[in-house]
Design a protein around this motif. Structure first.
Motif, PDB file in Angstrom:
ATOM      1  N   GLU A 182     -19.989 -61.886  36.092  1.00  0.00           N
ATOM      2  CA  GLU A 182     -18.611 -61.742  36.563  1.00  0.00           C
ATOM      3  C   GLU A 182     -18.576 -61.289  38.022  1.00  0.00           C
ATOM      4  OE1 GLU A 182     -15.795 -59.669  34.155  1.00  0.00           O
ATOM      5  OE2 GLU A 182     -16.927 -60.034  32.328  1.00  0.00           O
ATOM      6  N   VAL A 193     -16.250 -66.028  33.402  1.00  0.00           N
ATOM      7  CA  VAL A 193     -17.303 -65.502  34.255  1.00  0.00           C
ATOM      8  C   VAL A 193     -18.054 -66.650  34.883  1.00  0.00           C
ATOM      9  CG1 VAL A 193     -17.524 -63.436  32.866  1.00  0.00           C
ATOM     10  CG2 VAL A 193     -18.951 -65.395  32.355  1.00  0.00           C
ATOM     11  N   GLN A 227     -11.702 -61.018  37.873  1.00  0.00           N
ATOM     12  CA  GLN A 227     -12.053 -60.720  36.484  1.00  0.00           C
ATOM     13  C   GLN A 227     -12.875 -59.444  36.355  1.00  0.00           C
ATOM     14  OE1 GLN A 227     -10.789 -62.617  34.204  1.00  0.00           O
ATOM     15  NE2 GLN A 227     -11.631 -61.501  32.473  1.00  0.00           N
ATOM     16  N   THR A 228     -13.661 -59.109  37.346  1.00  0.00           N
ATOM     17  CA  THR A 228     -14.491 -57.916  37.228  1.00  0.00           C
ATOM     18  C   THR A 228     -13.672 -56.649  37.222  1.00  0.00           C
ATOM     19  OG1 THR A 228     -14.812 -58.171  39.593  1.00  0.00           O
ATOM     20  CG2 THR A 228     -16.634 -58.753  38.166  1.00  0.00           C
ATOM     21  N   GLN A 260     -21.600 -58.869  32.841  1.00  0.00           N
ATOM     22  CA  GLN A 260     -20.912 -58.199  33.946  1.00  0.00           C
ATOM     23  C   GLN A 260     -21.499 -58.601  35.292  1.00  0.00           C
ATOM     24  OE1 GLN A 260     -21.249 -54.122  32.770  1.00  0.00           O
ATOM     25  NE2 GLN A 260     -19.649 -54.251  31.231  1.00  0.00           N
ATOM     26  N   SER A 278     -14.132 -64.998  28.588  1.00  0.00           N
ATOM     27  CA  SER A 278     -13.737 -64.602  29.933  1.00  0.00           C
ATOM     28  C   SER A 278     -14.317 -65.568  30.943  1.00  0.00           C
ATOM     29  CB  SER A 278     -14.229 -63.182  30.224  1.00  0.00           C
ATOM     30  OG  SER A 278     -15.619 -63.122  30.093  1.00  0.00           O
ATOM     31  N   ARG A 283     -16.335 -71.500  37.824  1.00  0.00           N
ATOM     32  CA  ARG A 283     -15.441 -70.374  37.517  1.00  0.00           C
ATOM     33  C   ARG A 283     -14.013 -70.866  37.283  1.00  0.00           C
ATOM     34  NH1 ARG A 283     -14.924 -64.849  38.500  1.00  0.00           N
ATOM     35  NH2 ARG A 283     -12.814 -64.192  39.026  1.00  0.00           N
TER      36      ARG A 283
END
Length: 635
Positions: free
Chosen positions: A604, A32, A20-21, A601, A30, A291
């Protein structure tokens, strides 16, 4: 900040999708690893507060019961032998009692040694300043400054602040004693209180407190049970929030517990080694399960396989609850790739390993920068100033009932404005509840009591309620301490049932005075905002993420990722404190969006690092992007 796309030229294994990153989205949907719990970063919204009050955290009820029993034992010792100021013993126990026996033995011994030294200092101060009010005040303020400085600049921390509180309070009380022989007796009784406090903590810890190893195994079991719950109901928001809380704790508290277990000299090294493996692997299992539970492919996995995998988790958790380390589980033959990864980790959950974790850098008694930065000196000056103003009001009004204003100046003194405001809220809420309960008991219950056992039972129920809050999440723990503290200072003022309703009211008034003085001192003189820490915390995240991407083995990768989640937790708490501060110090909407994006972020990346061997190029590109974004923060 705009979402990014995979960098051109990066290779992705055939038949799989990049992590995903590689596309670093801002959207909350998302998958994460860690999503911020509150978009606004509000400090304790009501829904969250209610959940924390009743959350059955692992070992919380047992910890509360042991704390209650130990406090009641201390109260009974003071009441039976009529020891003056006996209410201080259960207060110290309530503030310092730890879940495991080793930590309690260390704390009990440290309390006796440290407070004995403090009483020697009180004796010296009395010799230097007896019968001279201004000299007594000067000596008091000098030592108060020293204790505040040591609390900020050394590893003593809270112990130094508590010692300063005791020193200041004893000197204020002795100033009212007109006969020198009574002063000597008061000091001896104070030393006896210290000895009883330390001895009670050590004795009760050895009798009823569990081993730190047992507590660590219970924590591993709780994480495995959460994984099982997510396998059965991956969309359950309660389970997702519980898993997130566990991830934010990281592994440091559990590894510290294993370090304490090593001091017991009761466990073989192989047992502690296997427990350490269980700590790190359980973190990885929970992180991966959390996750996977947010990915559509996980929901498409056969239900019978998910249920079978959940059964394996629960079987291992039951073994850990019985203080048994599970043996490796066989290959389960899952068809889902996600379940295969989980099963591979379960096979080595508590398997011994000769691999060593990097040791934290050793530091001395003083914290880094203790003599270079002026913040420690400023903190001590602000704390001493607030104590001085409280003493002048307390003595000037000749109102002994408001001595809590001096105590408040010590207990709410913290480095940043946000931390102080948060603690002040908890103190006033807890004090009002505790004093209200004490007043109601004085008016309606105590007049009907016919022996001390009924008083002990009433106090025990109060300790149980306040102790439940005290043993909960650190965001609310201080309120529980204040509930019990206020009731102690109202109901244990003499060796007879309390009948004066003005006592609880005086306590609350003193607390309000102390809160007002502390707020002015720490927000008007050299104000230090929690927001000043945020750029440094994000750069720390950047360094930890870079180190995690370079970890050569799975074990080191799990440990490095856990450090990332712990720093994410610290950053979120700091941001919450920042939002509590006066408006000029709060982050702007643009800054808040930047911080939120960086936290998303970082979450993630933390999740993708767990599968780093599959996608090294994408991880490197995402880590480099995070570094560029972090470099844009103001220093």
């Amino acid at each position: 900040m705009a979402p990014t796309t995979p960098m051109a030229g990066t290779a992705t294994p055939a038949g799989s999708s990049p992590p995903q990153t590689a596309r670093l989205k801002e959207q909350d949907e998302s998958p994460v690893l860690l999503q911020p719990g509150s978009r606004e970063y509000t400090y304790l919204p009501w829904k969250r507060l209610w959940a924390l009050l009743w959350a059955p955290a692992p070992g919380r009820m047992g910890h509360t019961i042991r704390l209650t029993v130990t406090s009641i034992a201390a109260i009974m010792i003071g009441e039976i032998w009529h020891i003056p100021a006996s209410e201080l013993t259960p207060i110290i126990i309530l503030a310092l009692w730890a879940p495991d026996r080793v930590t309690n033995v260390i704390i009990g011994t440290s309390v006796f040694c440290l407070f004995s030294v403090m009483l020697v200092l009180v004796y010296v101060a009395v010799l230097l300043s007896i019968n001279n009010y201004f000299l007594t005040l000067f000596v008091n303020l000098v030592f108060t400054f020293i204790f505040f400085y040591l609390g900020s600049a050394t590893k003593l921390g809270l112990l130094s602040i508590m010692s300063g509180l005791s020193f200041c309070f004893f000197l204020l009380m002795l100033d009212q004693v007109p006969i020198s022989d009574l002063i000597s007796r008061a000091l001896l009784y104070s030393w006896l209180e210290t000895a009883i406090t330390g001895a009670t903590m050590v004795a009760m810890a050895l009798l009823i407190a569990p081993s730190p190893l047992q507590l660590t195994l219970g924590q591993i079991s709780a994480r495995l049970k959460t994984c099982a719950g997510l396998l059965r109901a991956p969309e359950d928001p309660t389970l997702q929030e519980k898993a997130r809380d566990f991830l934010l704790v990281g592994v440091t508290p559990m590894l510290t517990g294993l370090g304490m277990a090593k001091l017991e000299k009761l466990w073989r090294p192989i047992v502690l080694n296997r427990a350490r493996q269980g700590v790190l692997n359980s973190f990885a299992l929970l992180a991966l399960t959390t996750r996977f539970a947010r990915e559509e492919s996980f929901h498409d996995a056969p239900l019978d396989e998910r249920l079978r995998c959940a059964g394996i988790f629960e079987t291992l958790a039951d073994l850990l609850d019985r203080n048994a380390l599970p043996d490796p589980v066989p290959e389960a033959g899952f068809h889902s790739p996600d379940l295969q990864k989980l099963n591979a980790l379960l096979q080595v959950l508590c398997a011994p390993s000769s691999e060593t974790l990097p040791s934290p850098p050793k530091s001395g008694f003083f914290l880094p920068g203790a003599f270079e930065t002026p913040n420690h000196i400023r903190f001590a000056i602000k704390g001493t100033l607030s104590v001085l103003l409280s003493i002048l009001i307390y003595k000037g009004l000749n109102w002994n009932g408001i001595h809590t204003c001096v105590i408040t100046c010590f207990v709410v003194a913290l480095p940043t404005m946000g931390e102080i405001i948060a603690k002040q809220r908890l103190r006033i809420i807890g004090a009002v509840i505790g004093c209200t309960l004490a007043g109601l008991a004085t008016a309606f219950l105590i007049p009907h009591f016919i022996n001390v056992a009924q008083l002990i039972l009433m106090l025990g129920l109060g300790i149980l309620a306040g102790g439940w809050i005290k043993c909960g999440n650190e965001r609310i723990a201080y309120a529980g301490l204040q509930i019990v503290l206020a009731s102690y200072l109202s109901d244990l003022t003499a060796f007879k049932p309390p009948t004066d309703l003005s006592v609880p009211l005086d306590r609350v008034i003193g607390i309000l005075i102390g809160l007002a003085i502390t707020y002015v001192a720490f927000t008007r003189f050299w104000p230090q905002s929690a927001g000043q820490k945020l750029p440094g915390l994000f750069r720390k995240l950047q360094t930890q993420l870079h180190a995690a991407t370079l970890a050569p083995t799975p074990l080191l990768r799990y440990a490095a990722t856990a450090k990332v989640t712990e720093t994410i937790s610290s950053t979120e708490r700091t941001l919450e404190y920042n939002m509590l501060e006066p408006v000029p110090y709060c982050p702007t909407p643009s800054q808040l969006r930047t911080y939120r994006t960086l936290l998303l972020q970082a979450g993630e990346l933390a999740g993708d690092i767990l599968i780093a061997p599959d996608y090294p190029a994408e991880l490197g590109a995402a880590a480099a992007l995070f570094e560029r974004l972090t470099d844009g923060l103001a220093p």
